[in-house]
Design an enzyme around this catalytic site. Structure first.
Site, PDB file in Angstrom:
ATOM      1  N   ASN A  14       0.831  -1.214   0.000  1.00 51.62           N
ATOM      2  CA  ASN A  14       0.000   0.000   0.000  1.00 51.62           C
ATOM      3  C   ASN A  14       0.860   1.257   0.000  1.00 51.62           C
ATOM      4  O   ASN A  14       0.560   2.215  -0.705  1.00 51.62           O
ATOM      5  CB  ASN A  14      -0.949  -0.006   1.197  1.00 51.62           C
ATOM      6  CG  ASN A  14      -2.197  -0.826   0.928  1.00 51.62           C
ATOM      7  OD1 ASN A  14      -3.135  -0.354   0.282  1.00 51.62           O
ATOM      8  ND2 ASN A  14      -2.195  -2.059   1.389  1.00 51.62           N
ATOM      9  N   LEU A  85       0.253  -1.785  12.516  1.00 49.30           N
ATOM     10  CA  LEU A  85      -0.486  -2.717  13.370  1.00 49.30           C
ATOM     11  C   LEU A  85      -0.492  -2.368  14.856  1.00 49.30           C
ATOM     12  O   LEU A  85      -0.878  -3.182  15.677  1.00 49.30           O
ATOM     13  CB  LEU A  85       0.055  -4.137  13.161  1.00 49.30           C
ATOM     14  CG  LEU A  85       0.044  -4.606  11.700  1.00 49.30           C
ATOM     15  CD1 LEU A  85       0.547  -6.036  11.584  1.00 49.30           C
ATOM     16  CD2 LEU A  85      -1.338  -4.461  11.070  1.00 49.30           C
ATOM     17  N   HIS A 104      -8.482  -0.980   6.530  1.00 50.41           N
ATOM     18  CA  HIS A 104      -8.657  -2.294   7.152  1.00 50.41           C
ATOM     19  C   HIS A 104      -9.141  -3.267   6.084  1.00 50.41           C
ATOM     20  O   HIS A 104     -10.044  -2.924   5.305  1.00 50.41           O
ATOM     21  CB  HIS A 104      -9.666  -2.191   8.300  1.00 50.41           C
ATOM     22  CG  HIS A 104      -9.784  -3.468   9.060  1.00 50.41           C
ATOM     23  ND1 HIS A 104      -8.850  -3.864   9.993  1.00 50.41           N
ATOM     24  CD2 HIS A 104     -10.691  -4.469   8.993  1.00 50.41           C
ATOM     25  CE1 HIS A 104      -9.191  -5.051  10.478  1.00 50.41           C
ATOM     26  NE2 HIS A 104     -10.304  -5.442   9.880  1.00 50.41           N
TER      27      HIS A 104
END
Ligand code: GAR
Length: 189
Positions: A14, A85, A104
């Site tokens: 990402n 995380l 998410h």
């Protein structure tokens, strides 16, 4: 220029997609990548992308203002959690109220909360024989995965899909939507 800091804990696909999306943008810039794992591959990606990268461990995050001071020194406007995380510490939540955005890999409020991250999410979704999953982009608050939802997108799950198949579908959705949603939020806010 609107400046982003990307926080990541792992592989960083990402991060790479967001950095490439904004590479030639004249309004939004990825200024900094912050990792909380020493050996996270995202750190190598940051070097390859030519973007400044910093590593901070648990003590720096939770017991000092070092991270906040670095963000403020660089004039960071938004924090983007791209596979990060840990819970965000209070000092960052206060200073970046409504300016921290997470992705998410499921349709919250389902499959969220402590321990529900990355592949664990996909394994749980497949084990429950769900017919669909998706992504949720949301603001971050002091609880895991509970901030206000900004955007969701869905994908179908075939009866034979494995957790790896689902992960691939989710990564496609993330690639398609996350950078664009970030852009629309940071430009309009
Ligand atoms: C992504 O699928 C992201 O949605 C997820 O971790 C993965 C990181 O992949 N985030 C969470 O589970 C947050 N609770 P990447 O490092 O390859 O971008």
């Amino acid at each position: 220029m609107i400046k982003l800091a990307l926080f990541a804990s792992g592989n960083g696909t990402n991060v790479q997609q967001i950095a490439e999306y904004f590479a030639d943008n004249d309004k939004v810039k990825v200024e900094l990548i912050i990792a909380n794992k020493k050996d996270a591959y995202v750190r190598q990606r940051a070097k390859n992308l030519g973007i400044d990268e910093l590593y901070y461990g648990r003590d720096s995050f939770y017991n000092t203002n070092i991270v906040l001071e670095e963000l403020e020194k660089r004039g960071i406007d938004f924090i983007i959690l791209a596979g990060f995380l840990w819970l965000i510490p209070k000092n960052l939540l206060t200073s970046y109220n409504n300016r921290i955005i997470n992705i998410h890999p499921a349709l919250l409020p389902q499959y969220g909360g402590k321990g529900m991250y990355g592949h664990n999410v996909h394994k749980a979704v497949i084990a429950n024989k769900e017919k669909e999953s998706g992504i949720t982009i949301h603001y971050v608050n002091e609880h895991y995965d509970q901030g206000q939802i900004i955007f969701q997108a869905k994908c179908d799950i075939s009866p034979n899909d494995t957790a790896d198949d689902l992960a691939a579908k989710i990564h496609e959705l993330e690639k398609e939507h996350f950078p664009k949603v970030i852009e629309s939020i940071v430009i309009s806010q």
